[in-house]
Scaffold this motif. Structure first.
Motif, mmCIF file in Angstrom:
data_model
loop_
_atom_site.group_PDB
_atom_site.id
_atom_site.type_symbol
_atom_site.label_atom_id
_atom_site.label_comp_id
_atom_site.label_asym_id
_atom_site.label_seq_id
_atom_site.Cartn_x
_atom_site.Cartn_y
_atom_site.Cartn_z
ATOM 1 N N ASP A 39 -26.175 53.532 -11.798
ATOM 2 C CA ASP A 39 -26.961 54.186 -12.850
ATOM 3 C C ASP A 39 -27.886 53.127 -13.417
ATOM 4 O O ASP A 39 -27.504 52.349 -14.294
ATOM 5 N N ARG A 40 -29.116 53.085 -12.888
ATOM 6 C CA ARG A 40 -30.092 52.078 -13.249
ATOM 7 C C ARG A 40 -31.262 52.731 -13.984
ATOM 8 O O ARG A 40 -31.469 53.941 -13.872
ATOM 9 N N PRO A 41 -32.029 51.957 -14.704
ATOM 10 C CA PRO A 41 -33.156 52.537 -15.446
ATOM 11 C C PRO A 41 -34.116 53.330 -14.576
ATOM 12 O O PRO A 41 -34.692 54.329 -15.019
ATOM 13 N N ASP A 42 -34.291 52.900 -13.318
ATOM 14 C CA ASP A 42 -35.238 53.572 -12.438
ATOM 15 C C ASP A 42 -34.578 54.420 -11.362
ATOM 16 O O ASP A 42 -35.260 55.007 -10.522
ATOM 17 N N SER A 43 -33.253 54.515 -11.374
ATOM 18 C CA SER A 43 -32.562 55.206 -10.282
ATOM 19 C C SER A 43 -31.134 55.546 -10.686
ATOM 20 O O SER A 43 -30.409 54.693 -11.214
ATOM 21 N N ARG A 44 -30.740 56.786 -10.434
ATOM 22 C CA ARG A 44 -29.366 57.215 -10.701
ATOM 23 C C ARG A 44 -28.786 57.821 -9.432
ATOM 24 O O ARG A 44 -29.395 58.679 -8.806
ATOM 25 N N TYR A 45 -27.613 57.344 -9.037
ATOM 26 C CA TYR A 45 -26.895 57.931 -7.903
ATOM 27 C C TYR A 45 -25.413 57.747 -8.174
ATOM 28 O O TYR A 45 -24.852 56.664 -7.979
#
Length: 345
Positions: A39-45
């Motif tokens: 769960d990153r600022p530019d990407s969620r998986y």
């Protein structure tokens, strides 16, 4: 070790929706031995995203193995202990998935990370990782990717050279086998001799080479695919002579490999993906044999190049000429055995 901005190909759901393959051989059992969650600022998986990809693919995914990706670290405290947060997170995903039931055992195995360069200080950290792993920890990955040319970097990491051969690292590495843990090796094709030397020094430790050994197709290697392929193949075959090394067949959707599957107006189908990836996959299978080779999704990283169902169809097309026993090994048996998943496939 330096951590740079993401070099992954962006995931575009609308673009991926332009192509969908019906699953080939949908009853073939599959163990996906390499995926990430973050769960990153530019990407969620996260688990629900992976579950949606699996369920929507139509393929029979029995179980998965989570591989570290610098996610969900503990905040504060001893920096050496922070990666324990990722192991605990992945194990928790697996425990919840098991409680909820379903056809896929998510995170049945977990590959974490620790700084093995801590030497003998790593032993209590490994024991702590085993504890927070709730019986799911199978090994560690310590990425050693390095190249002096920044344009050749296909990873978010650029590790100082010579990591796997350093005395401090090997002192820490020596504690893996006594705890029944394996090692995932992630490096570029220019570093494959490091993997062979490590395998020779620790013959009792299972080593799993990630992403077919990372042949670089970008930066100074762009436009030199034939020359790179020849160098990679020779180095890979040399590593394969070590019986304690296995290889993962995948990761080819990463920017590192220099393919342009992501550049079309429509997402590629499995025939196009198989055509691009076949030479690398077939060469790796020939070198290691089906009993030491396993297909992997590397999702969500490879999702920038194709969908989950398309990826597994591509692998099935590449393996079409294999026997039933060979297919069973490549798609499930090898991964289940190497990662000691304790499942019947």
């Amino acid at each position: 070790m330096s951590l740079t901005v993401s070099r992954h190909i962006p995931v575009r759901p609308d673009w991926l929706a332009t192509c969908r393959d019906d699953p080939l051989d949908p009853d073939l059992p599959i163990v996906d031995p390499h995926h990430h969650l973050w769960d990153r600022p530019d990407s969620r998986y996260l688990a629900d995203d992976l579950r949606a990809d699996i369920d929507g693919s139509g393929h029979r995914i029995l179980a998965t193995v989570y591989v570290e990706c610098h996610a969900m670290y503990r905040e504060g405290g001893d920096p050496l202990e922070r990666p324990l947060g990722e192991v605990a997170f992945a194990a928790g995903v697996g425990e919840l998935a098991e409680a909820e039931g379903g056809n896929t055992a998510l995170c049945r195995g977990v590959v974490g990370t620790l700084d093995l360069s801590a030497g003998d200080r790593v032993r209590p950290l490994l024991e702590a990782a085993v504890a927070v792993g709730q019986g799911r920890l199978r090994g560690l990955r310590c990425s050693s990717v390095h190249h002096p040319d920044p344009t050749a970097h296909g990873s978010m990491l650029n590790v100082p050279p010579g990591l796997l051969g350093s005395a401090a690292f090997r002192a820490g590495f020596a504690h893996l086998a006594p705890l029944g843990l394996s090692f995932d090796a992630w490096m570029y094709h220019t570093q494959l001799a490091d993997a062979a030397e490590l395998a020779d020094a620790f013959t009792d430790t299972p080593i799993i080479l990630n992403h077919v050994g990372g042949p670089i197709g970008i930066g100074p290697y762009a436009g030199r695919r034939d020359a790179v392929f020849a160098d990679w193949r020779a180095a890979l075959r040399e590593v394969a002579r070590r019986p304690n090394v296995a290889v993962k067949l995948g990761g080819l959707g990463m920017r590192l490999f220099g393919f342009d599957l992501h550049a079309g107006e429509r997402a590629p189908g499995s025939e196009a993906v198989a055509a691009a990836w076949r030479p690398y996959v077939e060469t790796a299978i020939e070198a290691f044999g089906p009993d030491r080779a396993m297909f992997e999704s590397n999702f969500p990283v490879d999702k920038g190049s194709c969908g989950y169902g398309v990826l597994w169809n591509a692998f099935k097309r590449i393996a079409a000429g294999c026997s039933a026993a060979e297919k069973r090994a490549l798609f499930a048996d090898t991964a289940a055995r190497v990662y000691r998943l304790g499942i019947s496939v």
